[in-house]
Design a protein around this motif. Structure first.
Motif, PDB file in Angstrom:
ATOM      1  N   TYR A   1      52.376 -31.281  51.887  1.00  0.00           N
ATOM      2  CA  TYR A   1      53.633 -31.077  51.162  1.00  0.00           C
ATOM      3  C   TYR A   1      53.389 -30.397  49.812  1.00  0.00           C
ATOM      4  CZ  TYR A   1      56.359 -33.782  54.507  1.00  0.00           C
ATOM      5  OH  TYR A   1      56.991 -34.206  55.649  1.00  0.00           O
ATOM      6  N   SER A   2      52.289 -30.737  49.145  1.00  0.00           N
ATOM      7  CA  SER A   2      51.992 -30.097  47.856  1.00  0.00           C
ATOM      8  C   SER A   2      51.720 -28.611  48.038  1.00  0.00           C
ATOM      9  CB  SER A   2      50.778 -30.764  47.196  1.00  0.00           C
ATOM     10  OG  SER A   2      51.060 -32.122  46.911  1.00  0.00           O
ATOM     11  N   GLY A   3      51.040 -28.232  49.131  1.00  0.00           N
ATOM     12  CA  GLY A   3      50.781 -26.826  49.389  1.00  0.00           C
ATOM     13  C   GLY A   3      52.042 -26.037  49.657  1.00  0.00           C
ATOM     14  N   VAL A   4      52.967 -26.623  50.477  1.00  0.00           N
ATOM     15  CA  VAL A   4      54.207 -25.915  50.785  1.00  0.00           C
ATOM     16  C   VAL A   4      55.076 -25.791  49.535  1.00  0.00           C
ATOM     17  CG1 VAL A   4      56.284 -25.926  52.203  1.00  0.00           C
ATOM     18  CG2 VAL A   4      54.116 -26.667  53.164  1.00  0.00           C
TER      19      VAL A   4
ATOM     20  N   ALA B   1      64.604 -49.437  56.447  1.00  0.00           N
ATOM     21  CA  ALA B   1      65.322 -48.641  55.427  1.00  0.00           C
ATOM     22  C   ALA B   1      64.509 -47.428  55.012  1.00  0.00           C
ATOM     23  CB  ALA B   1      65.614 -49.530  54.213  1.00  0.00           C
ATOM     24  N   ALA B   2      63.180 -47.597  54.939  1.00  0.00           N
ATOM     25  CA  ALA B   2      62.330 -46.484  54.541  1.00  0.00           C
ATOM     26  C   ALA B   2      62.402 -45.363  55.562  1.00  0.00           C
ATOM     27  CB  ALA B   2      60.894 -46.960  54.358  1.00  0.00           C
ATOM     28  N   ARG B   3      62.373 -45.739  56.858  1.00  0.00           N
ATOM     29  CA  ARG B   3      62.449 -44.728  57.902  1.00  0.00           C
ATOM     30  C   ARG B   3      63.827 -44.059  57.915  1.00  0.00           C
ATOM     31  NH1 ARG B   3      58.074 -42.417  60.326  1.00  0.00           N
ATOM     32  NH2 ARG B   3      56.393 -43.961  60.526  1.00  0.00           N
ATOM     33  N   GLN B   4      64.838 -44.832  57.657  1.00  0.00           N
ATOM     34  CA  GLN B   4      66.175 -44.265  57.620  1.00  0.00           C
ATOM     35  C   GLN B   4      66.313 -43.257  56.478  1.00  0.00           C
ATOM     36  OE1 GLN B   4      68.441 -44.811  59.925  1.00  0.00           O
ATOM     37  NE2 GLN B   4      69.973 -43.457  58.945  1.00  0.00           N
ATOM     38  N   SER B   5      65.744 -43.612  55.326  1.00  0.00           N
ATOM     39  CA  SER B   5      65.786 -42.693  54.180  1.00  0.00           C
ATOM     40  C   SER B   5      64.986 -41.434  54.477  1.00  0.00           C
ATOM     41  CB  SER B   5      65.228 -43.381  52.940  1.00  0.00           C
ATOM     42  OG  SER B   5      65.195 -42.494  51.853  1.00  0.00           O
ATOM     43  N   LEU B   6      63.856 -41.575  55.179  1.00  0.00           N
ATOM     44  CA  LEU B   6      63.041 -40.420  55.530  1.00  0.00           C
ATOM     45  C   LEU B   6      63.777 -39.500  56.500  1.00  0.00           C
ATOM     46  CD1 LEU B   6      60.382 -38.859  55.401  1.00  0.00           C
ATOM     47  CD2 LEU B   6      59.476 -40.367  57.189  1.00  0.00           C
ATOM     48  N   ALA B   7      64.480 -40.089  57.445  1.00  0.00           N
ATOM     49  CA  ALA B   7      65.209 -39.280  58.423  1.00  0.00           C
ATOM     50  C   ALA B   7      66.317 -38.486  57.737  1.00  0.00           C
ATOM     51  CB  ALA B   7      65.781 -40.183  59.516  1.00  0.00           C
ATOM     52  N   GLU B   8      67.033 -39.120  56.799  1.00  0.00           N
ATOM     53  CA  GLU B   8      68.090 -38.408  56.079  1.00  0.00           C
ATOM     54  C   GLU B   8      67.509 -37.242  55.256  1.00  0.00           C
ATOM     55  OE1 GLU B   8      70.023 -41.359  53.796  1.00  0.00           O
ATOM     56  OE2 GLU B   8      70.948 -42.374  55.537  1.00  0.00           O
ATOM     57  N   GLN B   9      66.376 -37.518  54.648  1.00  0.00           N
ATOM     58  CA  GLN B   9      65.777 -36.453  53.820  1.00  0.00           C
ATOM     59  C   GLN B   9      65.273 -35.314  54.693  1.00  0.00           C
ATOM     60  OE1 GLN B   9      65.805 -36.078  50.514  1.00  0.00           O
ATOM     61  NE2 GLN B   9      64.916 -34.067  50.961  1.00  0.00           N
ATOM     62  N   ARG B  10      64.782 -35.635  55.874  1.00  0.00           N
ATOM     63  CA  ARG B  10      64.306 -34.578  56.768  1.00  0.00           C
ATOM     64  C   ARG B  10      65.472 -33.683  57.203  1.00  0.00           C
ATOM     65  NH1 ARG B  10      59.935 -37.697  60.754  1.00  0.00           N
ATOM     66  NH2 ARG B  10      58.228 -37.797  59.219  1.00  0.00           N
ATOM     67  N   GLU B  11      66.636 -34.271  57.427  1.00  0.00           N
ATOM     68  CA  GLU B  11      67.789 -33.451  57.786  1.00  0.00           C
ATOM     69  C   GLU B  11      68.156 -32.495  56.648  1.00  0.00           C
ATOM     70  OE1 GLU B  11      70.944 -36.009  58.855  1.00  0.00           O
ATOM     71  OE2 GLU B  11      69.974 -36.766  60.687  1.00  0.00           O
ATOM     72  N   ALA B  12      68.085 -32.998  55.401  1.00  0.00           N
ATOM     73  CA  ALA B  12      68.379 -32.122  54.249  1.00  0.00           C
ATOM     74  C   ALA B  12      67.329 -31.014  54.127  1.00  0.00           C
ATOM     75  CB  ALA B  12      68.442 -32.954  52.976  1.00  0.00           C
ATOM     76  N   THR B  13      66.091 -31.368  54.414  1.00  0.00           N
ATOM     77  CA  THR B  13      65.040 -30.362  54.347  1.00  0.00           C
ATOM     78  C   THR B  13      65.214 -29.303  55.430  1.00  0.00           C
ATOM     79  OG1 THR B  13      63.501 -32.009  53.447  1.00  0.00           O
ATOM     80  CG2 THR B  13      62.550 -29.993  54.326  1.00  0.00           C
TER      81      THR B  13
ATOM     82  N   LEU C   1      65.090 -25.420  48.720  1.00  0.00           N
ATOM     83  CA  LEU C   1      63.920 -25.780  49.520  1.00  0.00           C
ATOM     84  C   LEU C   1      62.895 -26.522  48.677  1.00  0.00           C
ATOM     85  CD1 LEU C   1      62.373 -25.544  52.213  1.00  0.00           C
ATOM     86  CD2 LEU C   1      61.450 -23.372  51.366  1.00  0.00           C
ATOM     87  N   PHE C   2      62.740 -26.101  47.449  1.00  0.00           N
ATOM     88  CA  PHE C   2      61.768 -26.744  46.566  1.00  0.00           C
ATOM     89  C   PHE C   2      62.115 -28.212  46.353  1.00  0.00           C
ATOM     90  CE2 PHE C   2      61.109 -28.107  42.138  1.00  0.00           C
ATOM     91  CZ  PHE C   2      59.728 -28.140  42.095  1.00  0.00           C
ATOM     92  N   PHE C   3      63.383 -28.495  46.013  1.00  0.00           N
ATOM     93  CA  PHE C   3      63.763 -29.885  45.763  1.00  0.00           C
ATOM     94  C   PHE C   3      63.734 -30.701  47.052  1.00  0.00           C
ATOM     95  CE2 PHE C   3      65.819 -28.083  41.897  1.00  0.00           C
ATOM     96  CZ  PHE C   3      65.196 -28.896  40.969  1.00  0.00           C
ATOM     97  N   ALA C   4      64.092 -30.091  48.189  1.00  0.00           N
ATOM     98  CA  ALA C   4      64.069 -30.830  49.448  1.00  0.00           C
ATOM     99  C   ALA C   4      62.644 -31.225  49.829  1.00  0.00           C
ATOM    100  CB  ALA C   4      64.715 -29.988  50.564  1.00  0.00           C
ATOM    101  N   LEU C   5      61.723 -30.313  49.729  1.00  0.00           N
ATOM    102  CA  LEU C   5      60.330 -30.627  50.063  1.00  0.00           C
ATOM    103  C   LEU C   5      59.742 -31.625  49.077  1.00  0.00           C
ATOM    104  CD1 LEU C   5      59.030 -27.065  50.996  1.00  0.00           C
ATOM    105  CD2 LEU C   5      59.419 -28.993  52.556  1.00  0.00           C
ATOM    106  N   ASP C   6      60.093 -31.518  47.806  1.00  0.00           N
ATOM    107  CA  ASP C   6      59.585 -32.469  46.816  1.00  0.00           C
ATOM    108  C   ASP C   6      60.091 -33.879  47.135  1.00  0.00           C
ATOM    109  OD1 ASP C   6      58.350 -33.117  44.118  1.00  0.00           O
ATOM    110  OD2 ASP C   6      60.453 -33.668  43.752  1.00  0.00           O
ATOM    111  N   GLN C   7      61.372 -33.979  47.495  1.00  0.00           N
ATOM    112  CA  GLN C   7      61.919 -35.297  47.807  1.00  0.00           C
ATOM    113  C   GLN C   7      61.310 -35.845  49.093  1.00  0.00           C
ATOM    114  OE1 GLN C   7      63.823 -36.789  45.668  1.00  0.00           O
ATOM    115  NE2 GLN C   7      64.067 -38.672  46.869  1.00  0.00           N
TER     116      GLN C   7
END
Length: 801
Positions: free
Chosen positions: A150-153, A81-93, A54-60
């Motif tokens: 994000y820094s708080g979480v 591309a930025a939105r696509q990368s954000l969507a992929e990272q949100r799924e990992a999170t 969770l820590f690495f997912a939220l940091d990314q």
């Protein structure tokens, strides 16, 4: 109880006691192993792995979200591309969040302290994740708002990992600290990257963002250099030079240029150089290296934790086995040795009982001063070859050594007391001769400067005599000053005052006219002088010391009150206990005790039956109450007839008046006029510089008691006695009219100030006046009584001793 019963208890009680102790120890070891095993499971798999994911997912996600918000709107569309990368990272999170949420229902009774609260705090932060994402997608959330969320979480997740590092084993805690520091370093690097994402795009940073970035840089460098690198061990040491690598240097170079941006401020904005490419490549390399180091440290902590838990389990099994075997052996062996020990202990008990009856008698005889033969008084115990025999031999040596030591110390103590008394008695003889010689010199000289020095020597000698009496008392003797007649209490207080160094600060007030029995005069003077000396010594200079005496229900009470700092209640209790029951003082063992004066007071008070008590004063100092019991209070003795005055003694009276100083006045007064002895028994006083006034005045001037016709002629029939005033000195009265110089007010003031600046007369001049008074009364014993037959007050004198 019988010895057999005692020995059985000795056997049974340890056995019965050892059983629950062994069970308790086994249970404690098992519980500790179970707790450490559970804590390591939580730290490595159950809670630790989901928390790190969770820590690495939220940091990314924080970094990707910052890049999306920092880019132009045209590049942040749904298909970019930025939105696509954000969507992929949100799924990992989301996957990491789903793995973390069940931890709230986990039973962590044996887990680390504070773990449950940290998990709950993180879950509450994750509940706002979807809301924050919608705000980012709709454009209602700015870069700073997203950064703070994000820094708080992430920080809450770090709290969970920090709680996991606090186990019951100190080695695990020590090894886990660099692991937590590495996680903080990764978080700080992610914060810095998220803050700089907007700066690289716009070329500017706000001062607030710049402050957060520089703070993250400083904290990260401190943790890396001061806490992580020094703790590296084993395979981790290859990362000790991570900060010297090319990627770290490139990253710190960009950070160095960032710190220089403070000089390019444009209002609230700071201009940045576009180093995004260098920053991106260097931080990715550094982050990868930090994760590798984190993995090695995690393996190292896991090895230490599980190794210690396995060691505790091994100890648990070993102690359980050995303890059970030992318990059976203790029961069997103790039962077998009971009979043997019973017989041997009975013999030693008989010997000890004999010693118990003999030693108190030996000690009592030593206290009475009898001679004791240590070898004859201590019989030998027949030794044997085993340990109990050695114990008997040691007991022989111990009690013989104890008796010999007691005999030797008693002899040394008695010898030292006798030597101390002999030395003090001889010194007292010399002090008496010195006082006599000073008396002769005071009669012989009339020069004020010479008399000044003689009076000071007289005062010092009187104090020295009291100190010598202290030695006699501490040595077991009694003061040698004796009186044959009762003495008035006021005279005793003044005599005690004259033996105090700072006597001028002491004021005396006596209600009534109590008289003290002759047997108590010397010791009472000594007691009061010691207490007055103590009051003046432990209070500030120039502050008064008040001495009051008055009749009470059980006798006469004398109060001595100072205005010093006082003592604590425990100190008052200790001093009063000493005064009520003086110990048998060994001077050698109390040579450094500052309370030797209190020992003297305690001994004299015990001999006289005085009650001395110290209390806290209302002024903050100490008040001493001395209660004189009724047997010490006597009626006023009948007065002797007053002798008539002889004319040839007038010069001697003038010399006596010259020798009287301001020591007889109230403390604090500069001077008081001299006069004859009053009817109330008070000592005459005089002023500085006025002792020869009557000598230089007109011969025919009448005195206050002569009447207008002056004194009658004693050459014929006996004339009625008339007391004349003591002579007084008047400035320039002895000079011829041609030699007299005018004296104005300023000269008188300067003369008064000069007299005040000179050293004051010593309090020992009271003794000089008393000696002259005694001589006068001795010469006038044959003279007719004065009219009215009023008694003359009696003061304590050395001739009465």
């Amino acid at each position: 109880m019988p010895l057999r019963t005692v020995l059985l208890i000795v056997v049974i009680v340890p056995s019965v006691t050892f059983t629950p102790l062994l069970a308790s120890g086994m249970r404690q070891l098992f519980t500790q192993w179970q707790a450490e095993q559970a804590q390591m499971d939580l730290a490595t798999t159950v809670v630790g792995r989901p928390s790190i994911d969770l820590f690495f997912a939220l940091d990314q996600e924080r970094q990707v979200t910052a890049r999306v918000l920092a880019g132009p709107r045209s590049q942040a569309g749904p298909g970019s591309a930025a939105r696509q990368s954000l969507a992929e990272q949100r799924e990992a999170t989301d996957e990491a969040v789903r793995a973390f949420r069940p931890l709230t229902a986990l039973d962590v009774a044996n887990g680390q302290v504070g773990l449950t609260a940290a998990i709950s705090r993180t879950v509450r932060g994750l509940d706002l994740l979807e809301q924050q994402r919608r705000a980012v997608d709709e454009g209602s959330s700015g870069s700073r708002q997203a950064f703070d969320y994000y820094s708080g979480v992430v920080e809450s997740g770090l709290g969970v990992l920090t709680a996991l590092s606090h186990t019951d084993e100190g080695q695990v805690n020590t090894a886990s600290q660099p692991l937590v520091d590495l996680l903080w370093i990764i978080d700080l690097l992610g914060r810095e990257d998220a803050l700089l994402a907007r700066g690289w795009e716009t070329g500017r940073l706000t001062k607030t963002e710049y402050g957060l970035a520089t703070e993250a840089i400083g904290t990260r460098n401190h943790l890396m250099h001061a806490r992580v690198v020094p703790a590296l061990t084993g395979e981790e040491t290859r990362y000790a030079k991570l900060t010297d690598g090319e990627a770290w240097r490139a990253m710190t170079a960009v950070e160095g240029r960032l710190t220089l941006a403070a000089g390019n401020a444009d209002g609230d904005q700071l201009r940045l150089r576009d180093d995004s490419a260098t920053w991106r490549s260097s931080t990715e390399t550094v982050a990868t290296q930090l994760r590798e180091l984190l993995s090695l440290r995690f393996e190292h902590v896991t090895e230490i934790g599980y190794g210690h838990a396995n060691m505790i389990f091994t100890v648990f099994v070993s102690i359980s086995t050995v303890g059970l075997l030992a318990l059976g052996l203790v029961v069997l062996t103790s039962w077998r040795l009971t009979a043997v020990l019973r017989r041997r202990i009975t013999h030693l008990r008989q010997e000890a009982h004999e010693l118990q009856e003999r030693l108190p008698d030996v000690v009592a005889r030593l206290r009475r001063g009898e001679d004791v033969d240590a070898d004859a008084e201590v019989p030998m115990i027949t030794p044997t070859g085993d340990e109990l025999g050695e114990l008997g031999h040691a007991l022989n040596l111990a009690r013989r050594s104890a008796v010999r030591t007691a005999v030797r110390q008693a002899e040394q103590h008695r010898g030292f007391q006798r030597m101390l008394q002999r030395i003090a008695r001889r010194t007292q003889i010399l002090i008496g001769l010195q006082l006599k010689k000073l008396d002769e010199l005071e009669h012989k000289h009339e020069d004020p400067e010479v008399l000044e020095g003689l009076f000071d020597l007289d005062h010092l000698t009187a104090r020295l005599r009291r100190y010598e009496e202290n030695l006699v008392i501490l040595g077991g003797g009694q003061p040698q000053r004796r009186w044959r007649k009762p003495v008035r209490l006021l005279a005793i207080l003044r005599a005690a005052q004259s033996e105090v160094q700072d006597y001028r600060r002491i004021s005396i007030d006596v209600e009534g006219e109590p008289w003290i029995a002759e047997r108590a005069v010397g010791s009472l003077i000594h007691v009061l002088a010691e207490l007055m000396e103590n009051a003046t010594t432990f209070s500030k200079p120039l502050t008064p010391v008040e001495v009051r005496a008055a009749a009470v229900g059980r006798g006469v009470a004398v109060e001595i009150e100072d205005r010093g700092l006082g003592m604590e209640p425990e100190q008052y209790a200790a001093v009063n206990a000493l005064l009520q029951s003086p110990p048998q003082l060994d001077v050698l063992t109390h040579a450094d005790d500052v309370r030797l004066g209190l020992y003297v007071v305690a001994r004299l008070a015990a001999n006289l039956g005085l009650q001395v008590e110290m209390r806290a004063s209302a002024f903050g100092g100490t008040r001493v109450v001395v209660l004189l019991q009724e047997p010490l209070i006597v009626d006023r003795p009948p007065a002797a007839p007053e002798p008539a005055e002889r004319p040839e003694e007038a010069p001697q009276e003038a010399a006596t008046a010259t020798a009287t100083t301001a020591a007889n006045t109230e403390p604090g007064s500069e001077a008081s006029e001299a006069g004859p002895a009053r009817e109330d028994g008070a000592l005459p006083t005089r002023s500085r510089g006025r002792a020869m006034a009557s000598v230089t005045a007109q011969a025919g001037s009448p005195g206050p008691e002569q009447g207008p016709a002056g004194p009658q002629d004693h050459g014929g029939a006996a004339a009625p006695y008339a007391r004349r005033p003591l002579p007084q000195r008047v400035r320039q009265a002895s000079l011829a009219e041609e030699l007299k110089a005018p004296v104005d007010t300023d000269d008188r003031d300067q003369e008064g100030r000069a007299a005040r600046d000179q050293p004051r007369r010593s309090g020992a001049t009271i003794g000089a006046f008393q000696r002259q008074s005694r001589k006068r009364r001795a010469d006038d014993d044959a003279a007719p009584p004065r009219p009215g037959g009023s008694p003359e007050p009696t003061t304590p004198t050395t001739e009465d001793r």
